[in-house]
Scaffold this motif. Structure first.
Motif, PDB file in Angstrom:
ATOM      1  N   LEU A  62       0.548  -0.495   0.001  1.00  0.00           N
ATOM      2  CA  LEU A  62      -0.039   0.164   0.571  1.00  0.00           C
ATOM      3  C   LEU A  62       0.656   0.856  -0.212  1.00  0.00           C
ATOM      4  O   LEU A  62       0.202   2.279  -0.676  1.00  0.00           O
ATOM      5  N   ILE A  63       1.641   1.268   0.371  1.00  0.00           N
ATOM      6  CA  ILE A  63       2.833   2.431   0.991  1.00  0.00           C
ATOM      7  C   ILE A  63       3.988   2.065  -0.029  1.00  0.00           C
ATOM      8  O   ILE A  63       4.168   3.418  -1.314  1.00  0.00           O
ATOM      9  N   PHE A  64       4.167   1.456  -0.855  1.00  0.00           N
ATOM     10  CA  PHE A  64       5.722   1.593  -1.380  1.00  0.00           C
ATOM     11  C   PHE A  64       5.885  -0.177  -2.456  1.00  0.00           C
ATOM     12  O   PHE A  64       5.750  -1.629  -2.307  1.00  0.00           O
ATOM     13  N   PRO A  65       4.242  -0.208  -3.704  1.00  0.00           N
ATOM     14  CA  PRO A  65       4.057  -1.251  -4.001  1.00  0.00           C
ATOM     15  C   PRO A  65       5.382  -1.989  -4.683  1.00  0.00           C
ATOM     16  O   PRO A  65       5.157  -3.420  -4.162  1.00  0.00           O
ATOM     17  N   PHE A  66       6.753  -1.865  -5.017  1.00  0.00           N
ATOM     18  CA  PHE A  66       7.417  -2.576  -5.571  1.00  0.00           C
ATOM     19  C   PHE A  66       8.587  -3.539  -4.177  1.00  0.00           C
ATOM     20  O   PHE A  66       8.678  -4.383  -4.311  1.00  0.00           O
ATOM     21  N   SER A  67       8.145  -2.781  -3.096  1.00  0.00           N
ATOM     22  CA  SER A  67       8.651  -3.194  -2.212  1.00  0.00           C
ATOM     23  C   SER A  67       8.523  -4.573  -1.851  1.00  0.00           C
ATOM     24  O   SER A  67       8.829  -5.893  -1.222  1.00  0.00           O
ATOM     25  N   SER A  68       6.981  -5.020  -2.222  1.00  0.00           N
ATOM     26  CA  SER A  68       5.885  -6.103  -1.552  1.00  0.00           C
ATOM     27  C   SER A  68       6.717  -7.273  -2.659  1.00  0.00           C
ATOM     28  O   SER A  68       6.502  -8.224  -1.992  1.00  0.00           O
ATOM     29  N   VAL A  69       7.452  -6.969  -3.820  1.00  0.00           N
ATOM     30  CA  VAL A  69       7.832  -7.794  -4.794  1.00  0.00           C
ATOM     31  C   VAL A  69       9.334  -8.167  -4.409  1.00  0.00           C
ATOM     32  O   VAL A  69       9.079  -9.454  -3.403  1.00  0.00           O
ATOM     33  N   LEU A  70       9.723  -7.376  -4.178  1.00  0.00           N
ATOM     34  CA  LEU A  70      11.417  -7.860  -2.796  1.00  0.00           C
ATOM     35  C   LEU A  70      11.263  -8.679  -1.762  1.00  0.00           C
ATOM     36  O   LEU A  70      11.725  -9.475  -1.019  1.00  0.00           O
ATOM     37  N   ILE A  71      10.179  -8.101  -0.625  1.00  0.00           N
ATOM     38  CA  ILE A  71       9.385  -9.281   0.024  1.00  0.00           C
ATOM     39  C   ILE A  71       8.942 -10.158  -0.153  1.00  0.00           C
ATOM     40  O   ILE A  71       9.317 -11.239   0.602  1.00  0.00           O
ATOM     41  N   GLY A  72       8.533 -10.468  -0.814  1.00  0.00           N
ATOM     42  CA  GLY A  72       8.031 -11.784  -1.484  1.00  0.00           C
ATOM     43  C   GLY A  72       9.337 -12.887  -1.841  1.00  0.00           C
ATOM     44  O   GLY A  72       8.948 -13.938  -0.716  1.00  0.00           O
ATOM     45  N   PHE A  73      10.281 -11.839  -2.364  1.00  0.00           N
ATOM     46  CA  PHE A  73      11.321 -13.256  -3.009  1.00  0.00           C
ATOM     47  C   PHE A  73      12.465 -13.361  -1.211  1.00  0.00           C
ATOM     48  O   PHE A  73      12.877 -14.784  -0.900  1.00  0.00           O
ATOM     49  N   ALA A  74      12.274 -12.184  -0.684  1.00  0.00           N
ATOM     50  CA  ALA A  74      12.302 -12.865   0.700  1.00  0.00           C
ATOM     51  C   ALA A  74      11.398 -13.443   1.782  1.00  0.00           C
ATOM     52  O   ALA A  74      12.828 -14.954   2.643  1.00  0.00           O
ATOM     53  N   GLY A  75      10.959 -13.969   1.616  1.00  0.00           N
ATOM     54  CA  GLY A  75       9.701 -14.701   2.578  1.00  0.00           C
ATOM     55  C   GLY A  75      10.312 -16.171   1.965  1.00  0.00           C
ATOM     56  O   GLY A  75      10.339 -16.696   2.725  1.00  0.00           O
ATOM     57  N   VAL A  76       9.971 -16.140   0.090  1.00  0.00           N
ATOM     58  CA  VAL A  76      10.625 -17.310  -0.178  1.00  0.00           C
ATOM     59  C   VAL A  76      12.631 -17.954   0.721  1.00  0.00           C
ATOM     60  O   VAL A  76      12.263 -19.501   1.139  1.00  0.00           O
ATOM     61  N   ALA A  77      13.027 -16.966   0.681  1.00  0.00           N
ATOM     62  CA  ALA A  77      14.199 -17.553   0.805  1.00  0.00           C
ATOM     63  C   ALA A  77      14.158 -17.548   2.402  1.00  0.00           C
ATOM     64  O   ALA A  77      14.443 -18.963   2.996  1.00  0.00           O
ATOM     65  N   LEU A  78      13.392 -17.335   3.327  1.00  0.00           N
ATOM     66  CA  LEU A  78      13.821 -17.027   4.663  1.00  0.00           C
ATOM     67  C   LEU A  78      12.527 -18.807   5.438  1.00  0.00           C
ATOM     68  O   LEU A  78      13.336 -19.257   5.440  1.00  0.00           O
ATOM     69  N   PHE A  79      11.642 -19.395   4.353  1.00  0.00           N
ATOM     70  CA  PHE A  79      10.777 -19.872   4.242  1.00  0.00           C
ATOM     71  C   PHE A  79      11.701 -21.425   3.509  1.00  0.00           C
ATOM     72  O   PHE A  79      12.099 -22.862   5.108  1.00  0.00           O
ATOM     73  N   PHE A  80      12.416 -21.516   2.553  1.00  0.00           N
ATOM     74  CA  PHE A  80      13.854 -22.690   2.755  1.00  0.00           C
ATOM     75  C   PHE A  80      14.549 -22.384   3.835  1.00  0.00           C
ATOM     76  O   PHE A  80      15.300 -23.246   4.132  1.00  0.00           O
ATOM     77  N   TRP A  81      15.197 -21.213   4.273  1.00  0.00           N
ATOM     78  CA  TRP A  81      15.971 -21.020   5.281  1.00  0.00           C
ATOM     79  C   TRP A  81      15.555 -21.998   6.705  1.00  0.00           C
ATOM     80  O   TRP A  81      16.231 -22.957   7.420  1.00  0.00           O
ATOM     81  N   GLN A  82      14.601 -21.732   6.796  1.00  0.00           N
ATOM     82  CA  GLN A  82      13.720 -22.015   7.853  1.00  0.00           C
ATOM     83  C   GLN A  82      13.918 -23.197   8.189  1.00  0.00           C
ATOM     84  O   GLN A  82      13.787 -24.569   8.937  1.00  0.00           O
ATOM     85  N   LEU A  83      13.085 -24.225   7.020  1.00  0.00           N
ATOM     86  CA  LEU A  83      12.786 -25.500   6.261  1.00  0.00           C
ATOM     87  C   LEU A  83      14.485 -26.604   6.514  1.00  0.00           C
ATOM     88  O   LEU A  83      14.442 -27.327   6.911  1.00  0.00           O
ATOM     89  N   THR A  84      15.373 -25.737   6.236  1.00  0.00           N
ATOM     90  CA  THR A  84      16.991 -26.482   6.562  1.00  0.00           C
ATOM     91  C   THR A  84      17.122 -26.503   7.245  1.00  0.00           C
ATOM     92  O   THR A  84      17.207 -27.424   7.718  1.00  0.00           O
ATOM     93  N   GLN A  85      17.061 -25.453   7.924  1.00  0.00           N
ATOM     94  CA  GLN A  85      17.673 -25.670   9.523  1.00  0.00           C
ATOM     95  C   GLN A  85      16.602 -26.440  10.255  1.00  0.00           C
ATOM     96  O   GLN A  85      17.186 -27.295  11.097  1.00  0.00           O
ATOM     97  N   PHE A  86      14.860 -26.035  10.236  1.00  0.00           N
ATOM     98  CA  PHE A  86      14.489 -27.270  11.117  1.00  0.00           C
ATOM     99  C   PHE A  86      14.231 -28.430  10.851  1.00  0.00           C
ATOM    100  O   PHE A  86      14.681 -29.072  11.923  1.00  0.00           O
ATOM    101  N   THR A  87      14.707 -29.304   9.445  1.00  0.00           N
ATOM    102  CA  THR A  87      14.694 -30.290   9.250  1.00  0.00           C
ATOM    103  C   THR A  87      16.186 -31.061   9.195  1.00  0.00           C
ATOM    104  O   THR A  87      16.256 -32.121  10.581  1.00  0.00           O
ATOM    105  N   ALA A  88      17.431 -29.801   9.877  1.00  0.00           N
ATOM    106  CA  ALA A  88      18.776 -30.437  11.132  1.00  0.00           C
ATOM    107  C   ALA A  88      18.113 -31.393  12.224  1.00  0.00           C
ATOM    108  O   ALA A  88      18.629 -31.746  12.584  1.00  0.00           O
ATOM    109  N   GLU A  89      17.714 -29.991  12.768  1.00  0.00           N
ATOM    110  CA  GLU A  89      17.371 -29.909  13.857  1.00  0.00           C
ATOM    111  C   GLU A  89      16.528 -31.181  14.487  1.00  0.00           C
ATOM    112  O   GLU A  89      16.856 -31.723  15.475  1.00  0.00           O
TER     113      GLU A  89
END
Length: 198
Positions: free
Chosen positions: A130-157
Motif C-alpha cells: 500500500l505504501i511502496f508497491p515494488f517493495s512487496s515484490v522484494l519482500i515476497g522473494f525474501a519470504g521464499v528465501a526465509l522459508f527455505f532457510w527455516q525449513l533447512t534448519q528445522f529439518t536438520a534439528e
C-alpha cells in the motif's frame, strides 16, 4: 511457553536468528496431535484470508490465471493443506530413511511454524504494498528465501543432521521429485496446468 500473540511474534523473530533453537523449543512443548492439526488448519486459514485480501487490494481479475488459481478460498486452502501435509510426510519419513531421528508429528509442527512465520511476513508485505508497491515484490522473494532457510534448519534439528547444505539440497531434490510426480499424476488424469488455472 504460552501461545499468546505477542510471544508468537517474538518467537517468529527469533526463528530468523536461531531457527534450530526455536525448533528445539517448539518440539520440547510436546503438544498433543490435535493441537498440531489445529495449528496447521488455523495457519492455512489465515494465509488464505490474507491472500484473498491481497487479491482485492491488487484488484486481480477473477478470470485471470492468478485469480483462477488463488481466487477460490476452498481450492487455495485444499492446495496449501496438501502441500504442507506432503512436506511434513516427506521431511518426517524420508529423513528417517536417511538416518534421521525425527518423526512426523514434529515435522508437522515445524512445517506449520515455518508457514506461520510466512503469514506474519505476508501481513508486512500487504502493508508495504500500500505504501511502496515494488517493495512487496522484494519482500515476497525474501519470504521464499526465509522459508527455505527455516525449513533447512528445522529439518536438520529435527533429525540431528549436522550438514545443513546437504539438507538444503535434499529438500530441493524432494521438491523437484514431488513436482515431477504431480505432473505425471495430472497427465495420467488428463489434467493440464492451464486447466488448473482456469
Amino acid at each position: 511457553m504460552q501461545l499468546e500473540l505477542k510471544s508468537l511474534v517474538m518467537l517468529a523473530r527469533e526463528s530468523v536468528a536461531d531457527p534450530r533453537g526455536v525448533a528445539r523449543s517448539l518440539m520440547a512443548m510436546n503438544l498433543p496431535m490435535e493441537a498440531r492439526w489445529l495449528g496447521m488448519a488455523v495457519t492455512v486459514a489465515l494465509s488464505v484470508l490474507l491472500t484473498q485480501l491481497a487479491l482485492l487490494v491488487m484488484q486481480v481479475p477473477s478470470g485471470g490465471q492468478l485469480g483462477g488459481m488463488m481466487g477460490s478460498p476452498a481450492s487455495a486452502a485444499a492446495t496449501q493443506l496438501g502441500i504442507m501435509l506432503a512436506l511434513s510426510l516427506g521431511i518426517g519419513h524420508v529423513g528417517r530413511m536417511l538416518g534421521g531421528k525425527g518423526n512426523f508429528p514434529d515435522a508437522l509442527l515445524l512445517v506449520t511454524w515455518a508457514e506461520f512465520v510466512l503469514v506474519l511476513l505476508q501481513v508486512i508485505q500487504m502493508v508495504a504494498a500500500l505504501i511502496f508497491p515494488f517493495s512487496s515484490v522484494l519482500i515476497g522473494f525474501a519470504g521464499v528465501a526465509l522459508f527455505f532457510w527455516q525449513l533447512t534448519q528445522f529439518t536438520a534439528e529435527l533429525h540431528g543432521f549436522t550438514n545443513p547444505v546437504k539438507v538444503f539440497f535434499g529438500l530441493l531434490a524432494g521438491f523437484f521429485a514431488a513436482a515431477f510426480a504431480l505432473v505425471v499424476v495430472l497427465s495420467i488424469l488428463g489434467v493440464s496446468p492451464a486447466e488448473l488455472g482456469a
